[in-house]
Structures are given as structure tokens and as C-alpha cells.
Write an enzyme that holds these catalytic residues in place. Sequence first.
Site, PDB file in Angstrom:
ATOM      1  N   ALA A  65      76.730 -16.890  -7.916  1.00 53.78           N
ATOM      2  CA  ALA A  65      76.447 -17.977  -6.988  1.00 53.78           C
ATOM      3  C   ALA A  65      77.068 -18.305  -5.713  1.00 53.78           C
ATOM      4  O   ALA A  65      78.130 -17.799  -5.691  1.00 53.78           O
ATOM      5  CB  ALA A  65      76.585 -19.425  -7.967  1.00 53.78           C
ATOM      6  N   GLY A 103      76.821 -15.161 -11.510  1.00 57.84           N
ATOM      7  CA  GLY A 103      75.364 -15.513 -11.611  1.00 57.84           C
ATOM      8  C   GLY A 103      74.676 -13.977 -11.406  1.00 57.84           C
ATOM      9  O   GLY A 103      73.614 -13.903 -11.836  1.00 57.84           O
ATOM     10  N   GLU A 106      74.487 -12.418 -14.691  1.00 58.91           N
ATOM     11  CA  GLU A 106      73.576 -13.383 -15.468  1.00 58.91           C
ATOM     12  C   GLU A 106      72.022 -12.977 -15.295  1.00 58.91           C
ATOM     13  O   GLU A 106      71.407 -12.947 -16.061  1.00 58.91           O
ATOM     14  CB  GLU A 106      73.995 -14.574 -15.349  1.00 58.91           C
ATOM     15  CG  GLU A 106      75.265 -15.102 -15.995  1.00 58.91           C
ATOM     16  CD  GLU A 106      75.778 -16.620 -15.706  1.00 58.91           C
ATOM     17  OE1 GLU A 106      75.890 -16.724 -14.282  1.00 58.91           O
ATOM     18  OE2 GLU A 106      75.743 -17.473 -16.602  1.00 58.91           O
ATOM     19  N   GLU A 126      83.832 -16.948 -13.532  1.00 61.65           N
ATOM     20  CA  GLU A 126      83.689 -18.006 -13.136  1.00 61.65           C
ATOM     21  C   GLU A 126      84.841 -18.937 -13.583  1.00 61.65           C
ATOM     22  O   GLU A 126      85.358 -19.577 -12.737  1.00 61.65           O
ATOM     23  CB  GLU A 126      82.524 -18.637 -13.822  1.00 61.65           C
ATOM     24  CG  GLU A 126      81.075 -18.323 -13.205  1.00 61.65           C
ATOM     25  CD  GLU A 126      80.403 -17.067 -13.665  1.00 61.65           C
ATOM     26  OE1 GLU A 126      81.040 -16.129 -14.389  1.00 61.65           O
ATOM     27  OE2 GLU A 126      79.160 -16.874 -13.581  1.00 61.65           O
TER      28      GLU A 126
HETATM   29  C1  3H9 Z   1      78.683 -18.277 -10.412  1.00 58.39           C
HETATM   30  O1  3H9 Z   1      78.076 -17.183 -10.086  1.00 58.39           O
HETATM   31  C2  3H9 Z   1      77.940 -19.433 -11.248  1.00 58.39           C
HETATM   32  C3  3H9 Z   1      77.021 -18.862 -12.202  1.00 58.39           C
HETATM   33  O2  3H9 Z   1      77.518 -18.853 -13.240  1.00 58.39           O
HETATM   34  C4  3H9 Z   1      75.694 -19.721 -11.935  1.00 58.39           C
HETATM   35  C5  3H9 Z   1      75.713 -21.080 -12.106  1.00 58.39           C
HETATM   36  C6  3H9 Z   1      74.566 -21.767 -12.059  1.00 58.39           C
HETATM   37  N1  3H9 Z   1      80.063 -17.257  -2.571  1.00 58.39           N
HETATM   38  O3  3H9 Z   1      86.029 -11.180  -1.232  1.00 58.39           O
HETATM   39  P1  3H9 Z   1      85.435 -10.676  -0.081  1.00 58.39           P
HETATM   40  C7  3H9 Z   1      82.339 -14.079   0.696  1.00 58.39           C
HETATM   41  S1  3H9 Z   1      79.975 -18.674  -9.682  1.00 58.39           S
HETATM   42  C8  3H9 Z   1      80.076 -17.268  -1.541  1.00 58.39           C
HETATM   43  O4  3H9 Z   1      86.615 -10.591   1.283  1.00 58.39           O
HETATM   44  P2  3H9 Z   1      85.784  -8.157  -1.188  1.00 58.39           P
HETATM   45  C9  3H9 Z   1      83.651 -14.186   0.789  1.00 58.39           C
HETATM   46  O5  3H9 Z   1      84.301 -15.534   1.019  1.00 58.39           O
HETATM   47  C10 3H9 Z   1      80.395 -17.113  -8.584  1.00 58.39           C
HETATM   48  N2  3H9 Z   1      80.624 -16.513  -0.525  1.00 58.39           N
HETATM   49  O6  3H9 Z   1      85.151  -9.260  -0.262  1.00 58.39           O
HETATM   50  C11 3H9 Z   1      83.979 -13.498   2.046  1.00 58.39           C
HETATM   51  O7  3H9 Z   1      83.476 -14.148   3.432  1.00 58.39           O
HETATM   52  P3  3H9 Z   1      84.108 -14.267   4.834  1.00 58.39           P
HETATM   53  C12 3H9 Z   1      80.824 -16.108  -9.523  1.00 58.39           C
HETATM   54  C13 3H9 Z   1      81.215 -15.328  -0.969  1.00 58.39           C
HETATM   55  O8  3H9 Z   1      85.025  -6.866  -1.182  1.00 58.39           O
HETATM   56  C14 3H9 Z   1      82.792 -12.167   1.948  1.00 58.39           C
HETATM   57  O9  3H9 Z   1      82.071 -12.726   1.006  1.00 58.39           O
HETATM   58  N3  3H9 Z   1      81.289 -14.862  -8.561  1.00 58.39           N
HETATM   59  C15 3H9 Z   1      80.989 -15.071  -2.616  1.00 58.39           C
HETATM   60  O10 3H9 Z   1      87.243  -8.009  -1.403  1.00 58.39           O
HETATM   61  C16 3H9 Z   1      83.472 -11.069   1.453  1.00 58.39           C
HETATM   62  O11 3H9 Z   1      84.286 -11.382   0.156  1.00 58.39           O
HETATM   63  C17 3H9 Z   1      82.470 -14.942  -8.006  1.00 58.39           C
HETATM   64  O12 3H9 Z   1      83.376 -15.541  -8.570  1.00 58.39           O
HETATM   65  C18 3H9 Z   1      80.364 -15.987  -3.404  1.00 58.39           C
HETATM   66  N4  3H9 Z   1      80.282 -16.048  -4.605  1.00 58.39           N
HETATM   67  O13 3H9 Z   1      85.563  -8.733  -2.599  1.00 58.39           O
HETATM   68  C19 3H9 Z   1      82.696 -13.666  -7.188  1.00 58.39           C
HETATM   69  N5  3H9 Z   1      81.839 -14.080  -2.787  1.00 58.39           N
HETATM   70  O14 3H9 Z   1      84.080 -12.828   5.055  1.00 58.39           O
HETATM   71  C20 3H9 Z   1      83.612 -14.019  -6.088  1.00 58.39           C
HETATM   72  C21 3H9 Z   1      82.295 -13.303  -1.822  1.00 58.39           C
HETATM   73  O15 3H9 Z   1      83.453 -15.075   5.588  1.00 58.39           O
HETATM   74  N6  3H9 Z   1      83.718 -13.013  -5.084  1.00 58.39           N
HETATM   75  N7  3H9 Z   1      81.941 -14.372  -0.695  1.00 58.39           N
HETATM   76  O16 3H9 Z   1      85.684 -14.343   4.552  1.00 58.39           O
HETATM   77  C22 3H9 Z   1      84.745 -11.909  -5.300  1.00 58.39           C
HETATM   78  O17 3H9 Z   1      85.186 -11.871  -6.113  1.00 58.39           O
HETATM   79  C23 3H9 Z   1      84.668 -11.025  -4.116  1.00 58.39           C
HETATM   80  O18 3H9 Z   1      84.202 -11.510  -3.006  1.00 58.39           O
HETATM   81  C24 3H9 Z   1      83.946  -9.435  -4.384  1.00 58.39           C
HETATM   82  C25 3H9 Z   1      84.362  -8.813  -3.216  1.00 58.39           C
HETATM   83  C26 3H9 Z   1      84.635  -8.924  -5.483  1.00 58.39           C
HETATM   84  C27 3H9 Z   1      82.628  -9.942  -4.724  1.00 58.39           C
END
Ligand code: 3H9
Length: 705
Positions: A65, A103, A106, A126
Site C-alpha cells: 500500500a 498489499g 496480498e 506491515e
Molecule cells: C501495506 O501494504 C498495507 C496492506 O496490508 C494493505 C492494507 C489495506 N509507499 O526504500 P527505497 C518509496 S503497508 C509509499 O529507497 P529500496 C520510498 O519512500 C506497506 N512509498 O528503495 C522511496 O521514495 P523516495 C507494506 C514507498 O530499493 C522510494 O519508494 N510495504 C513505499 O531501497 C524508493 O524506496 C512496505 O512496508 C510504499 N509502500 O527498497 C514496503 N515503498 O525516492 C516498504 C517505497 O521519494 N518499502 N516507497 O525517497 C520498502 O521496504 C522498500 O522501499 C523496498 C525498496 C524494499 C520496497
Amino acid sequence: MNDKPVVRYDVENGIAVITIDNPPVNALGPGVTEGIVESLEKGEADPNVKAFVMIGAGRSFIAGADIRGFDKSRPPPKRRSYELLDEVNKPVVAAIHGYALGGGLEHALSCHYRIAVADAKVGLPEVLIGILPGGGGTQRLPRLIGPKAALDMIVTGRHVPAPEAKELGIIDDIVDGADLRGAAIAYAKRIADARPLPRVSAREDKLAEAKADPGMFDAMRKSIARKARGQKAPYHCIAAVEAATKLPFAEGIAEERRLFLELVSSDEAKALRYAFFAEREIARIPGLPKDLKLPEVKTMAVVGAGTMGGGIAMSFADAGVPVKLLDASKEVLERGLQRIRDNYAVSVKRGSLTQEQMDERLALITPVETYEEIGDSDAVIEAVFEQMPVKKEVFQKLDAVMKPEALLFTNTSALDIDQIAAVTKRPEMVAGTHYFVPANVMKLFEVVNASKTAPTTLAAAMKLGRDINKISAYAGNCDGFAANRSRIPFALEQNLMIEEGTLPEQVDKVMVDFGYPVGPFAVADMSGLDISYDTRKRRKAADPNYRMLTIPDRLVEMGRKGLKTSAGWYDYEPGDRTPRPSEVVKEIIREESEKLGNKPRAFTDEEILHRLLFGSINEFCKILEEGKAIRASDLDVMWLHGFGFPRWRGGLMFWGDTIGAREIYNQIAAWHQQYGRHWKPSALLRETAERDGKLSEIRSKAFGG
Ligand code: 3H9
């Protein structure tokens, strides 16, 4: 405004391909789930479509999400894509590369088949942002892989590599990454006519595991009790998985939703979201040109094979970077190497490292005894004794032997880097790279920008930290730089409150209750009281007005140096690290506070907490005022990764905002009157209080704030 669709739909040979294209990571932002629903409806209605493929454009499947969206109110979707995936009558294949997280996974779990490339990762992280999987993950994953394995994934939030995911049963097939789309279409064609559709929601077989072992949920609660202290999300995750084993699917989904809604706007989730974005923002240094050509750093050298130098060498070996470890003394070098071997051996014993990995890492560390042998390294970090003449001598030698394009870094924690750089003919290639103890473990990598450091050197140092999986944080060159300097008031207050008659065990309890893993006095015992004693003596020698601390000084002078002498602020039984309140210390505190004319008084827990933390908030503001850090949130990240500040409280400034800048300023101003100079309020704090601003949003004026 970019009006490129975030979800594309096209049909190829009877297979409808739904492509999520929402850079950078295909988060489920506005329009994405709506686009998925629309595409599924379109494909369902088209008799030419036999099956679907869901795939991500760019570097990932779907990272979850949109985390920013949790702070905004969005109207609920007319149809939830997860549910529709369950309802469609044509098979859907999720084709995963990069990350399928939250998500994202999911959605994949709601599909009928999942294939992935070998280096893809899946997970439900999450919990790490204070919530639980709210798209059916807590109900589907246990049905697919069993509640035990699902609990492990959901409660830790860990990323699972595709091969392991296949073994667990999450992924049906690993496919060649060269043409994932082609492989997915071929797969979809193969299964297009297979019926019944394998719906995860309809499976019950794996849930039997919970009937055989009903105690697994309480066992999990018990096992996380220490780490999850003060937090709600990990427990809600367990409750949701438990619900999957007890309720029919639809009721389980309703329970998941209820628990999710309880978490999503909690303080804990807000704090963890703040930390997530702060950790990404910290990489940005305003004003640095984006197209800087950075020198490549592929080989490293470390000067000084003491505890710090050894830890630094390990930090490179751990990241696969060859490193030469230099010490002029053969003995120190061998002792340093032995310490490194012992450290790795502990990890092997614990199971966090294999013997093979240990051998590979050790092979990357080459001990050398002469400066000439490190001359061809791309960069060097000096980690010798903290004395200016010693550092200067080392830098003169480095300047003479290192190839002209090599970067010269110092790991000093306190000395003026301008003076160190000045002895070289390349001050523009000198910067600070300040590690925290233990250097191979602590994530914080403070990059200190000296007055002549070139932008390329600064940017290369920031990148170097990230390349070895640390969090690089910008700091200006000043006494203590940003991180340690901001912690000085905390350490001072801790001692001053003791002089006023409170006890170490009382202070430690308040901080452990606040969320620290260990209280500050117990930490001091672990580090050794003699270290800060020596620093105080040095400072006193340099500045006659320096305020000595008689109580810890007396402890050291009577041989109570901490855990290593089985006595410090606490007593210890030999071979046992449990701190026990000490009658000796109590008596010393009583005597010394009497000498100082202090009448012992009772402290409330709140006073202890505020005295410890407000001084550092004030110092944060002074650091930002002087342009020695970029943003308040950077300092928060430094505390999370350098000093063990509880992550679920976001950071010191984020926590400060829960009290309010105005109230904090008023209290500091009152303590300034009561206690004097060291509580002088920062002008930036006053200004923030007057305009009712947020502490966590302060940005230094020197960086456009
Ligand atoms: C969820 O899914 C809830 C569900 O159960 C459904 C509920 C109904 N959203 O980390 P990076 C941005 S909760 C918004 O530097 P990497 C990040 O801010 C979510 N933005 O890259 C950055 O922006 P900027 C569950 C996001 O390659 C850019 O993308 N998922 C999101 O080192 C690059 O990110 C998570 O918790 C997001 N979800 O790592 C995963 N994700 O360039 C969270 C990333 O402006 N994300 N951004 O600074 C991560 O763990 C890492 O970003 C990931 C990539 C491993 C994906």
C-alpha cells in the site's frame, strides 16, 4: 501532472495482462487498485480472454500500500481488488520480480497462481510500520503455508527470497528472469482451462496444524515479549493469524479489518511511518548537484587494528569489500585479527553466519604492516588513538602514500577534522566517517563535512556508508559532530540528577519503561566507566572551567569500572550480567550530594524522563541553528541507529511533538532559571514554540529551511 495510467491492460493471445506501472516501486497509490478492478472486470466480460497475468513494470511487482496514503483520507473503493480476485472465474497468475511486499504479496496471494524470478523477494512487513497486513494476508498466508510459518513471516516482517518462498509453498514456480512477461503468459496459457481454480481462501488443510498445536500463539506472544515491549502491532498480527485458524474465511477477514483499523492511526504506526520516511530523506543533501561524478570505492584500507579499526574492517568484509587492515605493531595486528575471528565465530555459533561465510569474510581482510602496502586502495579510514598529534602524523603518511584519487577518511569522534585535513595536500578529499560501537553492528555512519571537503568527497562518503548497508547521516564539523553532541545533555542530566539524590536504578527503570532496551546507567557499566572518566580528565586539562562529575569519578577511582570489574553503577555477581542496585553506590551518592549542598528529594518518573530528553531536544535545535545538521528528522534517525532510541516512538523530535514545542520551551526556560547556563534555550526552539511549529519538521536554515 503525469497522466500516464498507473495500471495498463492489454490482451495477448487470449491472456489479459494487467501491468501495474506506478514508479518507483508500484505502491498501491491512488488509481492502482481501481485500475486492477477495472481490468479484471474487463477481462471477465471478454470471451476472448482465457486467463490473466498480473505483473509490475519497472523494478518491482508491488511494494505494498502507499504508506503516505495512511495519513490521508481516501474514500473506500467500490470493490476491493483482493476480493474481486477471489471472485473472478478465470485464472490469474501473479508474475513477481523485485519485491512483492505487504498489499503486493496480498494481491499475489489472492491470485490463483504465483510465479517469480529467482532474485525476487516476498514478505508482509506491515508490522515494521506498526500495522498488520490488511488485505487478507493474515487469513490467506496461514491457509497457504500453515499458521506457524505465516506467524513467523507476519510477526517479523522479514523479506523471504523466492527460492525459500517456493519451498514454503508461496510461489508455485521459479522462472527465468530474462522474460518474465513471456514466461507468465506461457504459464497462464498452460493453466487457462484447469478447474477448479485454486483459491487460497478456500483451503483449510494447512490450518489443521493449529489444532495440533494450539499453544503456538501464546508461545509466540511469549517469545516476542521483550522485543515488542510497549507495542501493539506484533500482538495484533498474532491475534489476526489466530483468528484465521478459528473463524471462517469471511469472518476472519472482518476481524483482520477490525484489528487493522485499530492500528492504522495509532501513535505507534504514525511514529513508525515517520521513521520509515525519515530514513529515506536522510540520504538527501540539499545543494549537492545530482550529476556529480563520484570516485569509485571498490577497495578499502583501515589504519589501526584496535577494537574500532577491527570493527570497521568487518563492516567492509561483511559487505563483500576487500579491506587492508594496517597496524605498525605486529602484536596489535594479530590481536585485532584474533578479535575479528572471535567475533565471527560467535555469529557462526549463534547460527547467524555459516562457517563458509566467515571464511569468505576473513579472506577479504588482509593484514598489512606498512603504509606503502595500502597506497593503491580507493579509500582509507583512519581509526587510531584519539589524539590530534597522532592523527596528524597518520594523515601526513597517508597523503604521501595513497594514490592521488584516493579518499582519506577519519573515524575521529571528537577532533577537529579541518586540522587533520590541513596536514594533507588534498584537504578537499578528506572527510569524517564516524562509526558507532560496535562498528560492524551499529547502522549509523555519520559523515562529517569539513570546511574544505569537496562535494564529490562528501557524496562518495555518504554512498560508501549506504553501500555497506549503513545509514549515512550528514553532520557538520563541530565538537562531537551531530550525533554525540546531541547526546551530551542527556548524559550530563543523567549524572546531575544523581547528584540531586535520585538512584541509577530509578533512572534506568524510567528509560526502560519508555522503550529503551537497557537503561543509561546499565549501558555505562557495559561500556566501562573509565572511558568517560578519561574523556572528562582530558577535557578538564584543556578547560579549567569544565564541570567534573564527582560520583562517577569516585566509582572509577575505587576500581568500580563497570561490568568488566563486576562493579560500577551496579553490583554484579561474577559471570552474571544482571545489574543489582548497590549499597556502596547509594552511600557515595548520599555523601556527594550532601557535599554539594543538595537535599535529596523525590523525582517523579516524568521529571526524570523530561530532564533526560529535553536537554537533547534543545541541543538538536542548536545544532540545526548552526547548520551542523540538515533536518530534525536526520537527528531522529541518528538516535534510532546510534543510541537505541525506541523506534516505535519515531525519534526524539517526533516524540517531542507529542508534548509540544511550546511546553518543552517553557520547561527549558524554567530550568534555565533554576539550574543555569547549560539549560539556555535555543533561539530556534523558542521560535518554533512561538509559532506552534513542529519540532520534527525543523530544517536548518543553512539548508533552505
Ligand atoms: C501495506 O501494504 C498495507 C496492506 O496490508 C494493505 C492494507 C489495506 N509507499 O526504500 P527505497 C518509496 S503497508 C509509499 O529507497 P529500496 C520510498 O519512500 C506497506 N512509498 O528503495 C522511496 O521514495 P523516495 C507494506 C514507498 O530499493 C522510494 O519508494 N510495504 C513505499 O531501497 C524508493 O524506496 C512496505 O512496508 C510504499 N509502500 O527498497 C514496503 N515503498 O525516492 C516498504 C517505497 O521519494 N518499502 N516507497 O525517497 C520498502 O521496504 C522498500 O522501499 C523496498 C525498496 C524494499 C520496497
